[in-house]
Write an enzyme that holds these catalytic residues in place. Structure first.
Site, PDB file in Angstrom:
ATOM      1  N   ASP A  12      37.549  -2.959 113.992  1.00 39.97           N
ATOM      2  CA  ASP A  12      36.554  -4.242 112.611  1.00 39.97           C
ATOM      3  C   ASP A  12      36.201  -5.469 113.898  1.00 39.97           C
ATOM      4  O   ASP A  12      35.769  -5.041 115.480  1.00 39.97           O
ATOM      5  CB  ASP A  12      37.232  -4.824 112.485  1.00 39.97           C
ATOM      6  CG  ASP A  12      36.498  -6.619 111.203  1.00 39.97           C
ATOM      7  OD1 ASP A  12      35.466  -5.857 110.683  1.00 39.97           O
ATOM      8  OD2 ASP A  12      37.430  -7.991 111.676  1.00 39.97           O
ATOM      9  N   SER A  13      34.886  -6.246 113.418  1.00 42.40           N
ATOM     10  CA  SER A  13      34.322  -6.935 114.034  1.00 42.40           C
ATOM     11  C   SER A  13      35.246  -8.107 114.966  1.00 42.40           C
ATOM     12  O   SER A  13      34.919  -9.121 114.549  1.00 42.40           O
ATOM     13  CB  SER A  13      33.037  -7.624 113.434  1.00 42.40           C
ATOM     14  OG  SER A  13      33.706  -7.949 112.214  1.00 42.40           O
ATOM     15  N   CYS A  75      35.748  -2.979 108.319  1.00 40.68           N
ATOM     16  CA  CYS A  75      35.073  -4.193 108.331  1.00 40.68           C
ATOM     17  C   CYS A  75      33.437  -3.655 107.143  1.00 40.68           C
ATOM     18  O   CYS A  75      33.571  -2.600 106.862  1.00 40.68           O
ATOM     19  CB  CYS A  75      33.926  -3.934 109.507  1.00 40.68           C
ATOM     20  SG  CYS A  75      33.268  -4.671 109.868  1.00 40.68           S
ATOM     21  N   THR A  77      31.043  -5.418 106.172  1.00 37.71           N
ATOM     22  CA  THR A  77      29.883  -5.109 106.656  1.00 37.71           C
ATOM     23  C   THR A  77      29.155  -3.468 107.006  1.00 37.71           C
ATOM     24  O   THR A  77      27.834  -2.942 107.014  1.00 37.71           O
ATOM     25  CB  THR A  77      29.404  -6.117 107.585  1.00 37.71           C
ATOM     26  OG1 THR A  77      29.929  -7.518 106.872  1.00 37.71           O
ATOM     27  CG2 THR A  77      27.821  -6.490 108.678  1.00 37.71           C
ATOM     28  N   GLU A 152      38.231 -16.383 113.774  1.00 34.50           N
ATOM     29  CA  GLU A 152      37.702 -15.378 115.276  1.00 34.50           C
ATOM     30  C   GLU A 152      38.642 -16.876 115.995  1.00 34.50           C
ATOM     31  O   GLU A 152      39.727 -16.583 117.275  1.00 34.50           O
ATOM     32  CB  GLU A 152      36.787 -15.073 115.509  1.00 34.50           C
ATOM     33  CG  GLU A 152      36.478 -13.692 114.673  1.00 34.50           C
ATOM     34  CD  GLU A 152      37.248 -12.696 114.846  1.00 34.50           C
ATOM     35  OE1 GLU A 152      37.555 -12.828 116.527  1.00 34.50           O
ATOM     36  OE2 GLU A 152      37.831 -12.210 114.037  1.00 34.50           O
ATOM     37  N   CYS A 184      34.950  -9.154 103.312  1.00 34.23           N
ATOM     38  CA  CYS A 184      35.241  -9.482 104.343  1.00 34.23           C
ATOM     39  C   CYS A 184      36.667  -8.982 104.796  1.00 34.23           C
ATOM     40  O   CYS A 184      37.974  -9.674 103.929  1.00 34.23           O
ATOM     41  CB  CYS A 184      34.760 -10.551 104.263  1.00 34.23           C
ATOM     42  SG  CYS A 184      34.263 -11.055 106.837  1.00 34.23           S
ATOM     43  N   HIS A 186      38.284 -10.095 107.056  1.00 29.28           N
ATOM     44  CA  HIS A 186      38.803 -11.680 107.412  1.00 29.28           C
ATOM     45  C   HIS A 186      39.493 -11.857 106.362  1.00 29.28           C
ATOM     46  O   HIS A 186      40.484 -12.825 106.780  1.00 29.28           O
ATOM     47  CB  HIS A 186      37.476 -12.150 108.111  1.00 29.28           C
ATOM     48  CG  HIS A 186      36.985 -11.614 109.731  1.00 29.28           C
ATOM     49  ND1 HIS A 186      37.084 -10.864 109.827  1.00 29.28           N
ATOM     50  CD2 HIS A 186      37.692 -12.637 110.887  1.00 29.28           C
ATOM     51  CE1 HIS A 186      36.358 -10.365 111.075  1.00 29.28           C
ATOM     52  NE2 HIS A 186      36.794 -11.066 111.772  1.00 29.28           N
TER      53      HIS A 186
END
Length: 259
Positions: A12-13, A75, A77, A152, A184, A186
């Site tokens: 994941d980002s 992720c 995106t 983050e 998302c 997150h």
């Protein structure tokens, strides 16, 4: 099918995909998992398609070097912008994560749903193809500017997070949505905050359980299950591991690695 003790790779980002990792680990505790957090480049949602593809390829190659048998793109995106390229380039099964629009549309009584996602997901061709299938339902799209970066940074319960969520969700409430789709990986970490804002009649949907079940299906049909009784997961990040360690409940060690 024979057993296969190679690990499952997940990237994941940043730290958000651990919500997907958790669902997979809970369903398949015998599987060894390697989680890769590209927090240095988070958020992906503000990057170009070309940048997202390049980062996704780099993450994939890192996990393939670890001998992964299957890669989960945890992720939204990266899935919506890069998974077709990943599947055409690498000879390993990929599982992506997309906003769970179908169950929201299927169960909505008001025929109005909301989706909170990154700009990269909402602007993607794959997302537009998905939403075009549901012409009879009004889909209110909202870019969650700033939310990923706050997560983050470990600022999930900050006043700024509360302020942004109120800004993003209040118009959806006023529009009479009855389902909110979290687009998302997150964002499941924001569910306790979101529930304080949404009326009780609005249901929240994320993709973790569906991705875990799809992972189980691919292991059964194509790849093979691990023969271990249970396995210790491995976590890598390319930034300070403190926030990732904390979001995992300080249960696991996290290795900082340049990649």
């Amino acid at each position: 099918m024979n057993s296969n003790n190679q690990p499952i790779g997940i990237f994941d980002s940043g730290i958000g995909g651990t919500s997907i990792w958790s669902a997979i680990h809970n369903l398949l505790p015998s599987e060894k998992t390697i989680y890769l957090a590209d927090s240095k480049n988070a958020p992906y949602g503000q990057k170009s398609k070309e940048e997202i593809i390049a980062l996704s390829m780099k993450n994939t190659e890192f996990l393939l070097e670890m001998n992964c048998k299957l890669i989960v793109v945890a992720c939204n995106t990266a899935t919506t912008n890069a998974i077709q390229e990943l599947r055409s380039k690498y000879d390993v099964p990929f599982i992506g994560i997309e906003p769970a629009i179908k169950p929201a549309v299927t169960h909505s009584k008001t025929q109005i749903i909301g989706i909170l996602a990154t700009q990269g997901t909402l602007n993607s061709e794959l997302f537009h193809k998905t939403t075009e299938k549901y012409q009879d339902t009004k889909i209110i799209e909202q870019v969650g500017h700033g939310l990923v970066q706050l997560i983050e940074n470990g600022d999930i319960n900050s006043p700024e997070m509360t302020r942004l969520l109120n800004v993003y969700l209040t118009p959806m409430i006023g529009a009479n949505i009855d389902y909110l789709v979290l687009g998302c990986s997150h964002f499941p970490y924001l569910i306790p905050q979101i529930k304080k804002i949404l009326p009780q009649n609005i249901q929240i949907i994320d993709s973790g359980e569906a991705v875990a079940k799809q992972t189980q299906n691919i292991l059964r049909d194509k790849v093979g299950f691990s023969s271990y009784e249970n396995s210790k997961p491995i976590f890598y990040t390319n930034t300070n591991p403190k926030v990732l360690t904390e979001i995992l409940g300080n249960k696991y060690s996290v290795t900082e690695k340049i990649f």
